[in-house]
Design a protein around this motif. Sequence first.
Motif, short mmCIF file in Angstrom:
data_model
loop_
_atom_site.label_atom_id
_atom_site.label_comp_id
_atom_site.label_asym_id
_atom_site.label_seq_id
_atom_site.Cartn_x
_atom_site.Cartn_y
_atom_site.Cartn_z
N ARG A 270 0.76 -1.07 0.28
CA ARG A 270 -0.04 0.50 -0.18
C ARG A 270 1.10 1.55 0.47
O ARG A 270 0.31 1.92 -0.73
CB ARG A 270 -1.01 0.02 1.33
CG ARG A 270 -2.18 1.40 1.28
CD ARG A 270 -2.79 1.27 -0.12
NE ARG A 270 -4.38 1.49 0.07
CZ ARG A 270 -4.94 2.60 -0.98
NH1 ARG A 270 -3.89 2.39 -2.24
NH2 ARG A 270 -6.13 3.23 -0.58
N LYS A 271 1.87 1.06 0.56
CA LYS A 271 2.55 2.00 1.12
C LYS A 271 3.47 3.29 0.01
O LYS A 271 3.94 4.20 -0.89
CB LYS A 271 3.99 2.09 2.04
CG LYS A 271 4.68 2.91 1.95
CD LYS A 271 5.28 2.89 3.41
CE LYS A 271 4.62 3.86 4.79
NZ LYS A 271 5.09 3.33 5.79
N ASN A 272 3.99 1.54 -1.08
CA ASN A 272 4.24 1.61 -2.28
C ASN A 272 3.56 1.81 -3.27
O ASN A 272 4.13 1.48 -4.92
CB ASN A 272 5.40 0.91 -2.58
CG ASN A 272 6.67 0.48 -1.66
OD1 ASN A 272 7.38 1.51 -2.20
ND2 ASN A 272 6.85 0.47 -0.99
N ILE A 279 -4.49 -5.47 -3.41
CA ILE A 279 -4.02 -5.92 -2.44
C ILE A 279 -4.77 -7.01 -1.88
O ILE A 279 -4.30 -8.06 -0.88
CB ILE A 279 -3.80 -4.90 -1.36
CG1 ILE A 279 -2.68 -4.17 -1.64
CG2 ILE A 279 -2.92 -5.29 0.02
CD1 ILE A 279 -2.43 -2.75 -1.05
N LYS A 280 -6.47 -7.04 -2.06
CA LYS A 280 -7.41 -7.50 -1.33
C LYS A 280 -6.86 -9.16 -1.84
O LYS A 280 -7.39 -9.68 -1.43
CB LYS A 280 -8.43 -7.03 -2.30
CG LYS A 280 -10.04 -8.25 -1.18
CD LYS A 280 -10.98 -7.68 -2.02
CE LYS A 280 -11.31 -7.74 -3.28
NZ LYS A 280 -11.36 -9.58 -4.26
N ALA A 304 2.25 -7.22 -10.99
CA ALA A 304 1.66 -7.26 -9.30
C ALA A 304 2.15 -6.31 -7.87
O ALA A 304 2.81 -5.89 -8.23
CB ALA A 304 1.99 -8.85 -9.35
N VAL A 305 0.83 -6.22 -7.50
CA VAL A 305 1.42 -5.57 -6.17
C VAL A 305 2.77 -5.70 -5.45
O VAL A 305 3.56 -4.77 -4.78
CB VAL A 305 0.37 -5.27 -5.42
CG1 VAL A 305 -1.32 -4.83 -6.38
CG2 VAL A 305 -0.45 -6.94 -5.15
N ASN A 306 3.25 -7.25 -5.45
CA ASN A 306 3.44 -7.16 -4.70
C ASN A 306 5.65 -7.13 -4.73
O ASN A 306 6.42 -8.04 -4.15
CB ASN A 306 4.00 -8.54 -3.62
CG ASN A 306 3.16 -9.68 -4.61
OD1 ASN A 306 2.82 -8.87 -6.35
ND2 ASN A 306 3.76 -10.70 -3.98
#
Length: 311
Positions: A270-272, A279-280, A304-306
């Motif tokens: 989230r911070k990035n 994220i869900k 991807a978010v990660n």
Amino acid sequence: MTNSLVLAAPPPESRAGEPLAFTPAQVRLRKMVLDAVQSPHSKRNYAKALDDLFQFCASRPLTRSLLMEWRASMESLSPSTINVRLSAVRKLVSEARKNGMLGAEEATTLTDIPNISQKGTRLGNWLTREQAKELLAVPDRSTLKGKRDYVILALLVGCALRRNELAELDVETIQQREGRWVLADLEGKGRRIRTVAIPIWVKQGINAWMIAAGIEEGRLLRSVSKRGKINRDTLSDWAVWSVVEQSSKQIGIEHFGAHDLRRTCAKLCRKNGGDLEQIKFLLGHSSIQTTERYLGSDQDIEIAVNDNLGL
């Protein structure tokens, strides 16, 4: 059909420390409930709740007033623990009704026991990016155990896995989708299926561990002896918890668990700039205020978010 459910008291302990025996009715009810629950974690919690209820009820019929009395007797426990125990009772009543042990009207009355409200929001614990880097540097990656422990920490903080998901992870789950490595069709809490992108640095750690341990199939993580040999073909979720606890202590953080690394991953995503809905998907949650049901959004695997945790 019976009009009330009587949970007769179990006989007293014959010797100190021995578990209480159960009456035939309790054994049947207990088995019906536990057989209807999939998660091993839920099975443990429900079993504990039912055992406590059986002892509390003695020979009295199960009534709404008795359940309210039982709920009041647990005031020293946290609201979340009490609510889990109440969920176990609702499951018991539901199974008793389905098996003809309880009438529909009384079942409705017995399940109408309100949960304990929780005020405020539990923040939990998580690491900063620098702390996460420090944690990942703890395992001695020149050893077999160190390579494995690094993979444990990397998958928790990089892919936001639950510890039981990690302990049960099979090599066959690691597949390619849209030109990248993922954990494909991972079954999580509530039997929900999700696909989790694997950041490059996590995959590199996995490769190093698999080559060193000679693992080609089956469970990804294995028990390692003090002599640095593969002990057996499985690793318990409690062993995962122990690796996290011991590693976090080495960077000066007490009372830190595997789920805190899952939360760390979400926070860093989230911070990035990670999208909340993506994220869900990563976490495998059922909804963000039920948004998944009516938005029908697609998960972004290619970017991807990660991927951008900065680790």
